[in-house]
Scaffold this motif. Structure first.
Motif, mmCIF file in Angstrom:
data_model
loop_
_atom_site.group_PDB
_atom_site.id
_atom_site.type_symbol
_atom_site.label_atom_id
_atom_site.label_comp_id
_atom_site.label_asym_id
_atom_site.label_seq_id
_atom_site.Cartn_x
_atom_site.Cartn_y
_atom_site.Cartn_z
ATOM 1 N N GLU A 7 0.920 -1.062 0.113
ATOM 2 C CA GLU A 7 0.017 -0.069 0.086
ATOM 3 C C GLU A 7 0.956 1.215 -0.046
ATOM 4 O O GLU A 7 1.695 1.341 0.737
ATOM 5 N N LEU A 8 0.619 2.016 -0.979
ATOM 6 C CA LEU A 8 1.399 3.195 -1.268
ATOM 7 C C LEU A 8 0.618 4.351 -0.777
ATOM 8 O O LEU A 8 -0.514 4.604 -1.221
ATOM 9 N N ASN A 9 0.942 5.333 0.183
ATOM 10 C CA ASN A 9 0.334 6.561 0.572
ATOM 11 C C ASN A 9 1.080 7.580 -0.547
ATOM 12 O O ASN A 9 2.125 8.142 0.000
ATOM 13 N N VAL A 10 0.092 8.001 -1.267
ATOM 14 C CA VAL A 10 0.653 9.075 -2.259
ATOM 15 C C VAL A 10 -0.272 10.184 -2.452
ATOM 16 O O VAL A 10 -1.666 9.890 -2.617
ATOM 17 N N ASP A 11 0.096 11.313 -2.161
ATOM 18 C CA ASP A 11 -0.780 12.547 -2.326
ATOM 19 C C ASP A 11 -0.410 13.320 -3.656
ATOM 20 O O ASP A 11 0.723 13.685 -3.475
ATOM 21 N N PHE A 12 -1.113 13.848 -4.564
ATOM 22 C CA PHE A 12 -1.058 14.821 -5.532
ATOM 23 C C PHE A 12 -1.510 16.089 -5.116
ATOM 24 O O PHE A 12 -2.715 15.940 -5.071
ATOM 25 N N ILE A 13 -0.770 17.158 -5.118
ATOM 26 C CA ILE A 13 -1.443 18.544 -4.753
ATOM 27 C C ILE A 13 -1.137 19.302 -5.943
ATOM 28 O O ILE A 13 -0.089 19.271 -6.779
ATOM 29 N N GLY A 14 -2.407 19.742 -6.565
ATOM 30 C CA GLY A 14 -2.361 20.557 -7.750
ATOM 31 C C GLY A 14 -2.529 19.568 -9.035
ATOM 32 O O GLY A 14 -2.421 20.154 -9.997
ATOM 33 N N GLY A 15 -2.826 18.348 -8.968
ATOM 34 C CA GLY A 15 -2.892 17.503 -10.402
ATOM 35 C C GLY A 15 -1.590 17.226 -10.825
ATOM 36 O O GLY A 15 -0.266 17.431 -10.209
ATOM 37 N N GLN A 16 -1.440 17.184 -12.082
ATOM 38 C CA GLN A 16 -0.239 16.700 -12.765
ATOM 39 C C GLN A 16 0.583 17.902 -13.212
ATOM 40 O O GLN A 16 1.771 17.772 -13.261
ATOM 41 N N GLY A 17 -0.170 18.851 -13.216
ATOM 42 C CA GLY A 17 0.575 20.248 -13.869
ATOM 43 C C GLY A 17 1.429 21.020 -12.509
ATOM 44 O O GLY A 17 1.073 20.477 -11.366
ATOM 45 N N SER A 18 2.010 22.049 -12.963
ATOM 46 C CA SER A 18 2.714 22.555 -11.771
ATOM 47 C C SER A 18 1.853 23.592 -11.032
ATOM 48 O O SER A 18 0.637 23.823 -11.542
ATOM 49 N N THR A 20 0.162 26.773 -9.254
ATOM 50 C CA THR A 20 0.171 28.297 -9.481
ATOM 51 C C THR A 20 0.741 28.945 -8.331
ATOM 52 O O THR A 20 0.964 28.533 -7.311
ATOM 53 N N ILE A 21 1.063 30.390 -8.580
ATOM 54 C CA ILE A 21 1.590 31.199 -7.471
ATOM 55 C C ILE A 21 0.709 31.285 -6.347
ATOM 56 O O ILE A 21 0.983 31.106 -5.136
ATOM 57 N N ASP A 22 -0.643 31.439 -6.580
ATOM 58 C CA ASP A 22 -1.640 31.327 -5.474
ATOM 59 C C ASP A 22 -1.717 30.205 -4.539
ATOM 60 O O ASP A 22 -1.768 30.031 -3.379
ATOM 61 N N GLU A 23 -1.555 28.916 -5.200
ATOM 62 C CA GLU A 23 -1.483 27.627 -4.573
ATOM 63 C C GLU A 23 -0.323 27.415 -3.789
ATOM 64 O O GLU A 23 -0.243 26.969 -2.548
ATOM 65 N N GLU A 24 0.695 27.837 -4.346
ATOM 66 C CA GLU A 24 2.222 27.673 -3.600
ATOM 67 C C GLU A 24 1.994 28.721 -2.372
ATOM 68 O O GLU A 24 2.870 28.328 -1.080
ATOM 69 N N LYS A 25 1.440 29.807 -2.257
ATOM 70 C CA LYS A 25 1.286 30.890 -1.397
ATOM 71 C C LYS A 25 0.601 30.192 -0.350
ATOM 72 O O LYS A 25 0.816 30.001 0.849
ATOM 73 N N ALA A 26 -0.594 29.572 -0.596
ATOM 74 C CA ALA A 26 -1.510 29.126 0.202
ATOM 75 C C ALA A 26 -0.926 27.904 1.143
ATOM 76 O O ALA A 26 -1.207 27.707 2.177
ATOM 77 N N LEU A 27 -0.302 27.022 0.366
ATOM 78 C CA LEU A 27 0.356 25.908 0.856
ATOM 79 C C LEU A 27 1.502 26.375 1.896
ATOM 80 O O LEU A 27 1.719 25.743 2.990
ATOM 81 N N SER A 28 2.275 27.515 1.507
ATOM 82 C CA SER A 28 3.163 27.976 2.516
ATOM 83 C C SER A 28 2.585 28.276 3.727
ATOM 84 O O SER A 28 3.200 28.076 4.666
#
Length: 57
Positions: A7-18, A20-28
């Motif tokens: 069993e692998l626990n893998v999370d994808f944040i933001g899908g397959q693409g990079s 956005t700046i807003d998403e990076e700031k929110a995560l930070s």
């Protein structure tokens, strides 16, 4: 013979693409907030210390 399940626990944040700046700031901001100790925990610890000091004195 039993088959082994891996069993692998893998999370994808933001899908397959990079991200956005807003998403990076929110995560930070989210991770910075998680690293800071909560005020409730600090208050509980201080109250325990006060009770300990008062019981000794």
């Amino acid at each position: 013979m039993k088959t082994k399940k891996i069993e692998l626990n893998v999370d994808f944040i933001g899908g397959q693409g990079s991200l956005t700046i807003d998403e990076e700031k929110a995560l930070s901001a989210y991770f910075k907030k998680r690293k800071q100790p909560s005020n409730k925990k600090n208050l509980i610890q201080k109250n325990k210390e006060k009770k300990l000091v008062n019981s000794i004195a």
